[in-house]
Motif scaffolding. Sequence first.
Motif, mmCIF file in Angstrom:
data_model
loop_
_atom_site.group_PDB
_atom_site.id
_atom_site.type_symbol
_atom_site.label_atom_id
_atom_site.label_comp_id
_atom_site.label_asym_id
_atom_site.label_seq_id
_atom_site.Cartn_x
_atom_site.Cartn_y
_atom_site.Cartn_z
ATOM 1 N N SER A 3 0.836 -1.203 0.000
ATOM 2 C CA SER A 3 0.000 0.000 0.000
ATOM 3 C C SER A 3 0.872 1.254 0.000
ATOM 4 C CB SER A 3 -0.946 -0.015 1.211
ATOM 5 O OG SER A 3 -0.183 -0.034 2.379
ATOM 6 N N ARG A 9 4.311 -0.235 -3.855
ATOM 7 C CA ARG A 9 3.030 -0.303 -4.569
ATOM 8 C C ARG A 9 3.198 0.105 -6.026
ATOM 9 N NH1 ARG A 9 -2.976 1.890 -2.951
ATOM 10 N NH2 ARG A 9 -3.922 1.168 -4.888
ATOM 11 N N ASP A 10 2.507 -0.614 -6.871
ATOM 12 C CA ASP A 10 2.464 -0.258 -8.292
ATOM 13 C C ASP A 10 1.253 0.658 -8.473
ATOM 14 O OD1 ASP A 10 2.281 -0.005 -10.967
ATOM 15 O OD2 ASP A 10 2.302 -2.159 -11.410
ATOM 16 N N PHE A 11 1.522 1.988 -8.567
ATOM 17 C CA PHE A 11 0.401 2.938 -8.594
ATOM 18 C C PHE A 11 -0.330 2.967 -9.921
ATOM 19 C CE2 PHE A 11 2.678 4.431 -4.863
ATOM 20 C CZ PHE A 11 1.627 4.605 -3.971
ATOM 21 N N SER A 12 0.245 2.252 -10.912
ATOM 22 C CA SER A 12 -0.478 2.210 -12.191
ATOM 23 C C SER A 12 -1.674 1.270 -12.092
ATOM 24 C CB SER A 12 0.474 1.753 -13.302
ATOM 25 O OG SER A 12 0.845 0.415 -13.099
ATOM 26 N N GLN A 13 -1.635 0.379 -11.101
ATOM 27 C CA GLN A 13 -2.783 -0.504 -10.886
ATOM 28 C C GLN A 13 -3.751 0.206 -9.949
ATOM 29 O OE1 GLN A 13 -3.169 -3.593 -12.228
ATOM 30 N NE2 GLN A 13 -1.181 -3.557 -13.271
ATOM 31 N N THR A 14 -4.873 0.616 -10.449
ATOM 32 C CA THR A 14 -5.773 1.404 -9.604
ATOM 33 C C THR A 14 -6.857 0.557 -8.966
ATOM 34 O OG1 THR A 14 -6.904 1.927 -11.629
ATOM 35 C CG2 THR A 14 -5.485 3.637 -10.711
ATOM 36 N N LEU A 15 -7.152 -0.611 -9.562
ATOM 37 C CA LEU A 15 -8.239 -1.426 -9.029
ATOM 38 C C LEU A 15 -7.846 -2.167 -7.765
ATOM 39 C CD1 LEU A 15 -9.739 -2.896 -12.286
ATOM 40 C CD2 LEU A 15 -10.744 -1.188 -10.761
ATOM 41 N N LYS A 16 -6.584 -2.517 -7.691
ATOM 42 C CA LYS A 16 -6.168 -3.442 -6.643
ATOM 43 C C LYS A 16 -4.811 -3.009 -6.134
ATOM 44 C CE LYS A 16 -5.189 -8.401 -6.276
ATOM 45 N NZ LYS A 16 -4.947 -9.607 -7.065
ATOM 46 N N ALA A 17 -4.628 -3.070 -4.799
ATOM 47 C CA ALA A 17 -3.313 -2.756 -4.258
ATOM 48 C C ALA A 17 -2.395 -3.940 -4.530
ATOM 49 C CB ALA A 17 -3.410 -2.510 -2.757
ATOM 50 N N SER A 73 0.359 -9.585 -3.802
ATOM 51 C CA SER A 73 -0.882 -8.891 -3.447
ATOM 52 C C SER A 73 -1.642 -9.767 -2.471
ATOM 53 C CB SER A 73 -1.730 -8.634 -4.695
ATOM 54 O OG SER A 73 -2.244 -9.869 -5.151
#
Lengths: 349, 510
Positions: free
Chosen positions: A162, A166-174, A268
């Motif tokens: 979190s 964190r991969d901030f390009s993934q918005t649906l799922k941390a 994840s």
Amino acid sequence: MLDLRSQEWLEPFLLSVGALIVALLLFGAFMMLQGIPPLELYSALYIGSFGTRISIENSLTLAAPILLAALCTLIAARVGLLVMGGEGAIVLGGLGAVLVGVALPLSSPLLGSLLCLLAGALFGGLWIAMAGGLKRVRGVNETISTLLLNYIAIAILNHLISGPIRDFSQTLKAQSWSIPSYFMMPNIPGWSVHWGILIGILVCVLLHVLLRHTTFGFSMDVVGGNNRAAQMAGLPITSIVVISCFLGGAAAGLAGAIEVVAVHGAASESLVVGFGYTGILVAFLARQKPLAVIFFALLMGGIAASGGLLQRRFDVPYAATAVLQGMIFLCVLASSALSGRILPERKSK
Amino acid sequence: MTVLPPPTIELRNISKQFGTVRALDAVSARFQSGRVHALLGENGAGKSTLVKCLLGYYRADAGETIVDGRRVAISHPAEAHALGLGMVYQHFTLVPQMTVAENFVLGRGKIPLVVKWKDEQDQLRSFMAGMPFRLDPQRKVSTLAAGEKQKLEILKQLYLGRRFLVLDEPTSVLTPAEADEVLGEMRNLANASKLTVVLITHKFREVEQFAQDVTVLRGGKLAGSVDQKDASKETLATMMFGGGTAEKSRVAKPAAVADGVPYLKIHELIADGDRGTPVLNGVSIDVRPGEIVGVAGVSGNGQKELVEVLAGQRATTSGSILVDRQAFSGTRSEIKRAGVALISEEPLANSAVRTLSVMENLALRQFDEKPLSLAKFFLNRSRLAPFARDLIQRYKVRASSPFVRLDTLSGGNVQRVVLARELSRDVKLLIVQNPCFGLDASAATNIRQQIVDARDRGAAVLLVSEDLDEILEISDRILVLSEGTVSFETSRANAEVYEIGRHMAGAHAA
């Protein structure tokens, strides 16, 4: 003349299979209360687990992490410890694989995958070895410490995905950064199943050799059987316990790493789906025999895989298979009470 | 309170056999009403068996029990309780988390669904008022000192209406001051004709100070019954341990030469017991090659802990252990280098693995050596069975196959497995603890012969035993371990049973 060694192996096997059958009958009765005819239920269970090629592929994919997680409990049990930390070791293993996979300046796919897997095993191994060391040096109960370590592992995972990694390009799922796609493990040619299950079976066979055919395995059995006899024989008990815990944790860590390298590509919440706990169940079913783990892990993988079909066909929650797992666990525990009573006694005169 | 005098009990020709062991052989005793009667004897002399027969825990094979002139057959402890007979055990039977009052109610056996605590408290208070010593009913048992707990055990028995009390080594867990107080109170109760007391003990001091009659058992037989006033320490020791000097043994010739450098040198060893208090208080013992050093002593004086230290099963506080002039801490390489073998009591608990097979247990010392192992890492399982079959045959172990689990064997055969494992190697130091405990006479002779054989092959032998006869039979030198130190030493030639017995019974403390 009947060989006594085969008899010794026979009784635990009969007990486990008997417990399985009783659990399936109980599950049938339970589902009947929901208005589901038992025969249809069993046929759906079969089709969903091993009845079609797709379900076999699903079962094998799910069996891989369960199998490796079972070894975590199994190896520690051989030295007399009851370890429940497979779930946490899986999480740590997954994190290890991600961290190494992301950081490696390598382009070789095979070497990259292998290093990710090794890192996962190392992380998981150290995690459980910690509990073994605490047990030996400070007398901390390993069952409780490993159970608590599970929650700590999950908290570490949640913290890292979190924020820090964190991969901030993934918005649906941390989720964490992904490992390079060329590090991802391919499927077994001709199947849509990754190599995890074969790696797991290989580890079981190696472990069988370690336990049965090495002096270290023999020492483990002495330590697990009677600590005082081990002390008298001058065995280095602390090292044996810590190394055994490391090996167990490494197996579960490998499971987590495989989940990352072969399935998710990143760490994840998907690592925390209960493989570790199902593994404990399998270790009990297999009664601490690595080769039996292969059989029972496949079976539990099949049961888990059939969950989707049960859901679709009978409109029951996916968790119905968790009910079955719980019933199996209870039946296995209850069957231990019959140990030594179903075959004629082998007393020497 | 009590109108009738406490019971007089007479035991006539009680016999009891366990397997091939004759624990009691026509023993008679008379416990007079209102007197303190000491039951004296070594460990294994049959004291506990005798009172357990009396109280219905065992059924005697022969003999009769007479209570106040009436023949009775007691086949269950409850029947003994109904006659007012009770027993206080060596170890406490209290629930530490509960209060004194709760423990009293618990001891009653039948507990009503709802306990009327007010009534119980009142009853207890009036009961305590009539007692020579009392305890606060509200206190938690865990806060009581050992002496107070022992008093609570005794009060509990009195509360239940027992008027004949057997105390099984009641002072083994008490300090001398606490022991004097508890036993003094018992004597007072007897003098007041409230109680008949049987005191099981092996301490002469307690007999002299608190007992009026003495019955001595030796090897399951009655060695004598005397009035305490007529009994000197010498006569008691002679009755207890047998007479005169060490009998020349059947199996053991004394060692030819035993001088030179000690092979085992224990120096000023201090170690804690299970309760975290020092149990070994500076033990120093030398054992030379080719001699058997016998360590005598009443159990609970540090023998168990001494063997555990040597077996690597107990940490030491200070002091040193040298084997072959090098420090010894019980690691596998030290054991192998120095040729150490260990035969302990209760092998299933201390030195063998019950869940493993006979063959694996036999391999415990050598599994990482040729020919059982390849390159120290691999275990050559195919060699295990022939290796085990050879030992099974040579040491006459009765096992149907090398593959059966160890705990399917009888006790004697488990001991033979351990003997085979320990003595079939090149032994330079042999540590032996109560090797014949629970075995019949012929098995015991066989084991002692093997110990002597090991010595004759040049091994240094440390024999720790609670059986003084065994020590006198095969030792070349005899030490007495009392309260965690070596209190007495004598050579075999000069061994006087009385002197040894006196030191075993704690003479140096008096």
